[in-house]
Design a protein around this motif. Structure first.
Motif, PDB file in Angstrom:
ATOM      1  N   THR A  67       1.663   0.407   7.481  1.00 55.00           N
ATOM      2  CA  THR A  67       1.155   1.658   6.931  1.00 55.00           C
ATOM      3  C   THR A  67       0.869   1.523   5.438  1.00 55.00           C
ATOM      4  OG1 THR A  67       2.576   2.769   8.544  1.00 55.00           O
ATOM      5  CG2 THR A  67       1.543   4.143   6.876  1.00 55.00           C
ATOM      6  N   ALA A  68       1.665   0.727   4.736  1.00 53.66           N
ATOM      7  CA  ALA A  68       1.422   0.514   3.300  1.00 53.66           C
ATOM      8  C   ALA A  68       0.083  -0.178   3.081  1.00 53.66           C
ATOM      9  CB  ALA A  68       2.556  -0.320   2.706  1.00 53.66           C
ATOM     10  N   VAL A  69      -0.279  -1.106   3.968  1.00 51.88           N
ATOM     11  CA  VAL A  69      -1.590  -1.759   3.848  1.00 51.88           C
ATOM     12  C   VAL A  69      -2.707  -0.720   3.964  1.00 51.88           C
ATOM     13  CG1 VAL A  69      -3.179  -3.395   4.940  1.00 51.88           C
ATOM     14  CG2 VAL A  69      -0.770  -3.985   4.682  1.00 51.88           C
ATOM     15  N   LEU A  70      -2.568   0.192   4.909  1.00 55.02           N
ATOM     16  CA  LEU A  70      -3.567   1.263   5.043  1.00 55.02           C
ATOM     17  C   LEU A  70      -3.647   2.105   3.779  1.00 55.02           C
ATOM     18  CD1 LEU A  70      -3.000   2.664   8.660  1.00 55.02           C
ATOM     19  CD2 LEU A  70      -4.841   1.187   7.852  1.00 55.02           C
ATOM     20  N   THR A 152      -1.274  -4.838  -6.728  1.00 53.77           N
ATOM     21  CA  THR A 152      -1.862  -6.061  -7.297  1.00 53.77           C
ATOM     22  C   THR A 152      -2.890  -6.664  -6.341  1.00 53.77           C
ATOM     23  OG1 THR A 152       0.231  -6.512  -8.426  1.00 53.77           O
ATOM     24  CG2 THR A 152      -1.336  -8.330  -8.249  1.00 53.77           C
ATOM     25  N   TYR A 153      -2.515  -6.774  -5.077  1.00 49.79           N
ATOM     26  CA  TYR A 153      -3.440  -7.362  -4.120  1.00 49.79           C
ATOM     27  C   TYR A 153      -4.543  -6.383  -3.736  1.00 49.79           C
ATOM     28  CZ  TYR A 153      -1.151 -11.803  -3.474  1.00 49.79           C
ATOM     29  OH  TYR A 153      -0.678 -13.071  -3.675  1.00 49.79           O
ATOM     30  N   GLY A 154      -4.300  -5.092  -3.904  1.00 48.42           N
ATOM     31  CA  GLY A 154      -5.347  -4.106  -3.641  1.00 48.42           C
ATOM     32  C   GLY A 154      -6.498  -4.253  -4.612  1.00 48.42           C
ATOM     33  N   ILE A 155      -6.198  -4.416  -5.901  1.00 51.79           N
ATOM     34  CA  ILE A 155      -7.269  -4.584  -6.879  1.00 51.79           C
ATOM     35  C   ILE A 155      -7.933  -5.950  -6.721  1.00 51.79           C
ATOM     36  CG2 ILE A 155      -5.777  -5.540  -8.708  1.00 51.79           C
ATOM     37  CD1 ILE A 155      -8.636  -3.074  -9.303  1.00 51.79           C
ATOM     38  N   LEU A 156      -7.163  -6.956  -6.289  1.00 52.92           N
ATOM     39  CA  LEU A 156      -7.752  -8.274  -6.018  1.00 52.92           C
ATOM     40  C   LEU A 156      -8.720  -8.201  -4.839  1.00 52.92           C
ATOM     41  CD1 LEU A 156      -7.877 -11.370  -6.408  1.00 52.92           C
ATOM     42  CD2 LEU A 156      -5.885 -11.542  -4.899  1.00 52.92           C
ATOM     43  N   ALA A 157      -8.309  -7.528  -3.763  1.00 55.92           N
ATOM     44  CA  ALA A 157      -9.171  -7.402  -2.589  1.00 55.92           C
ATOM     45  C   ALA A 157     -10.410  -6.579  -2.900  1.00 55.92           C
ATOM     46  CB  ALA A 157      -8.393  -6.767  -1.435  1.00 55.92           C
ATOM     47  N   ALA A 158     -10.289  -5.629  -3.838  1.00 56.62           N
ATOM     48  CA  ALA A 158     -11.430  -4.791  -4.197  1.00 56.62           C
ATOM     49  C   ALA A 158     -12.549  -5.605  -4.820  1.00 56.62           C
ATOM     50  CB  ALA A 158     -10.979  -3.688  -5.163  1.00 56.62           C
ATOM     51  N   ARG A 159     -12.213  -6.768  -5.390  1.00 54.54           N
ATOM     52  CA  ARG A 159     -13.228  -7.628  -6.013  1.00 54.54           C
ATOM     53  C   ARG A 159     -13.991  -8.439  -4.985  1.00 54.54           C
ATOM     54  NH1 ARG A 159     -10.468 -11.730  -9.399  1.00 54.54           N
ATOM     55  NH2 ARG A 159     -12.621 -12.304  -9.771  1.00 54.54           N
ATOM     56  N   LEU A 160     -13.437  -8.592  -3.791  1.00 54.72           N
ATOM     57  CA  LEU A 160     -13.974  -9.535  -2.822  1.00 54.72           C
ATOM     58  C   LEU A 160     -14.840  -8.839  -1.782  1.00 54.72           C
ATOM     59  CD1 LEU A 160     -10.646 -11.474  -2.157  1.00 54.72           C
ATOM     60  CD2 LEU A 160     -12.465 -12.100  -3.750  1.00 54.72           C
ATOM     61  N   GLN A 162     -15.749  -8.100   1.920  1.00 54.13           N
ATOM     62  CA  GLN A 162     -14.858  -7.975   3.075  1.00 54.13           C
ATOM     63  C   GLN A 162     -13.394  -7.902   2.630  1.00 54.13           C
ATOM     64  OE1 GLN A 162     -16.260  -7.507   6.030  1.00 54.13           O
ATOM     65  NE2 GLN A 162     -18.266  -7.870   5.116  1.00 54.13           N
ATOM     66  N   GLY A 163     -13.183  -7.351   1.429  1.00 57.72           N
ATOM     67  CA  GLY A 163     -11.824  -7.314   0.881  1.00 57.72           C
ATOM     68  C   GLY A 163     -10.861  -6.522   1.733  1.00 57.72           C
ATOM     69  N   SER A 164     -11.346  -5.426   2.346  1.00 58.94           N
ATOM     70  CA  SER A 164     -10.442  -4.606   3.165  1.00 58.94           C
ATOM     71  C   SER A 164      -9.926  -5.391   4.361  1.00 58.94           C
ATOM     72  CB  SER A 164     -11.170  -3.334   3.626  1.00 58.94           C
ATOM     73  OG  SER A 164     -12.316  -3.673   4.390  1.00 58.94           O
ATOM     74  N   ALA A 165     -10.766  -6.285   4.902  1.00 55.25           N
ATOM     75  CA  ALA A 165     -10.321  -7.109   6.026  1.00 55.25           C
ATOM     76  C   ALA A 165      -9.370  -8.207   5.567  1.00 55.25           C
ATOM     77  CB  ALA A 165     -11.531  -7.719   6.734  1.00 55.25           C
ATOM     78  N   LEU A 166      -9.569  -8.675   4.330  1.00 54.45           N
ATOM     79  CA  LEU A 166      -8.736  -9.764   3.826  1.00 54.45           C
ATOM     80  C   LEU A 166      -7.388  -9.290   3.303  1.00 54.45           C
ATOM     81  CD1 LEU A 166     -11.383 -11.874   1.870  1.00 54.45           C
ATOM     82  CD2 LEU A 166     -10.277 -12.463   4.024  1.00 54.45           C
ATOM     83  N   LEU A 167      -7.293  -8.007   2.934  1.00 51.79           N
ATOM     84  CA  LEU A 167      -6.064  -7.520   2.309  1.00 51.79           C
ATOM     85  C   LEU A 167      -4.811  -7.795   3.146  1.00 51.79           C
ATOM     86  CD1 LEU A 167      -4.645  -6.060   0.009  1.00 51.79           C
ATOM     87  CD2 LEU A 167      -5.161  -3.888   1.151  1.00 51.79           C
ATOM     88  N   PRO A 168      -4.796  -7.478   4.454  1.00 51.73           N
ATOM     89  CA  PRO A 168      -3.574  -7.783   5.227  1.00 51.73           C
ATOM     90  C   PRO A 168      -3.259  -9.267   5.258  1.00 51.73           C
ATOM     91  CG  PRO A 168      -5.036  -6.305   6.448  1.00 51.73           C
ATOM     92  CD  PRO A 168      -5.806  -6.795   5.269  1.00 51.73           C
ATOM     93  N   ILE A 169      -4.313 -10.114   5.317  1.00 53.48           N
ATOM     94  CA  ILE A 169      -4.085 -11.570   5.372  1.00 53.48           C
ATOM     95  C   ILE A 169      -3.481 -12.062   4.061  1.00 53.48           C
ATOM     96  CG2 ILE A 169      -5.233 -13.797   5.637  1.00 53.48           C
ATOM     97  CD1 ILE A 169      -7.370 -12.350   7.297  1.00 53.48           C
ATOM     98  N   LEU A 170      -3.907 -11.464   2.934  1.00 57.27           N
ATOM     99  CA  LEU A 170      -3.376 -11.870   1.637  1.00 57.27           C
ATOM    100  C   LEU A 170      -1.998 -11.289   1.375  1.00 57.27           C
ATOM    101  CD1 LEU A 170      -6.613 -11.327  -0.514  1.00 57.27           C
ATOM    102  CD2 LEU A 170      -5.664 -13.514   0.225  1.00 57.27           C
ATOM    103  N   LEU A 171      -1.817 -10.022   1.764  1.00 55.91           N
ATOM    104  CA  LEU A 171      -0.619  -9.294   1.342  1.00 55.91           C
ATOM    105  C   LEU A 171       0.596  -9.554   2.230  1.00 55.91           C
ATOM    106  CD1 LEU A 171       0.636  -7.203  -0.553  1.00 55.91           C
ATOM    107  CD2 LEU A 171      -0.275  -5.402   0.931  1.00 55.91           C
TER     108      LEU A 171
END
Length: 226
Positions: A67-70, A152-160, A162-171
């Motif tokens: 849920t935090a990822v969402l 931290t990873y939210g702002i990183l994913a925002a730069r990429l 398909q960042g929303s898809a990558l966020l769970p994989i990174l976080l």
């Protein structure tokens, strides 16, 4: 200097919470999702109540992580769509204050979610909520760690792309140690296993401080390139 940063952080946190109150995403999407995950786990493991009781702490924290990822995805998606991050840069608010404010807002949202989920596991899993002192410390330290890494990873994913898809994989791999420590500490608090839970709580505190320090340092370059 520190007082000014904290004052600005409170302003940012208040802005995020007002956005959340108006959009009602937590009430309309995150909370139903979290309760549905708990319910599905209960259906899957209900034939063996012993396994369900033993797994209560782990299932609770896995639900919080998902849920935090969402919540992180939604927070940055709204700000990118509305140009809020650009506006924050123009206000002159220090990036560290923006980061801490967003962490504060996410911590409060997750606290509210965890209270509801705690009631849910007590009803669905027949969990006995004991060891309140240790349980509260574990909950606070784990939630701050999750929020600090998530922003931290939210702002990183925002730069990429398909960042929303990558966020769970990174976080999620980064938060695996937090999941383990929070689960073990909660198990002790719920008295489902013997052992010293305070060592797990201390470890969670170390993770929270480390993630906060790392995020405070990295947020400015990440924000500048978003």
């Amino acid at each position: 200097m520190i007082a000014a940063v904290l004052r600005d952080a409170l302003l940012v946190a208040g802005k995020d919470l007002r956005l959340e109150r108006r959009s009602k995403v937590a009430l309309g999407q995150m909370l139903p999702f979290a309760m549905l995950v708990l319910l599905l786990f209960a259906f899957a493991l209900d034939p063996d109540r012993g396994v369900l009781e033993q797994a209560t702490a782990g299932l609770f924290w896995m639900t919080v992580l998902f849920t935090a990822v969402l919540a992180v995805q939604r927070s940055f998606a709204v700000e990118l769509e509305e140009g809020v991050l650009d506006a924050l840069r123009l206000t002159g608010i220090p990036p560290a204050a923006v980061y801490l404010g967003k962490v504060m807002a996410l911590v409060l949202e997750l606290f509210a979610l965890e209270i509801v989920l705690g009631i849910g596991v007590a009803v669905l899993y027949d969990a006995r909520l004991e060891g309140w002192g240790l349980l509260v410390v574990v909950l606070v330290a784990a939630t701050v760690g999750i929020a600090a890494a998530g922003v931290t990873y939210g702002i990183l994913a925002a730069r990429l792309r398909q960042g929303s898809a990558l966020l769970p994989i990174l976080l999620l791999p980064l938060l695996a140690p937090v999941l383990i420590a929070a689960t073990r500490g909660s198990e002790v608090a719920l008295r489902s296993e013997a052992g010293g839970g305070w060592s797990w709580a201390s470890l969670l505190g170390v993770f929270a401080v480390a993630y906060l320090a790392l995020g405070t340092v990295l947020f400015k370059p990440l924000l500048d390139e978003t």
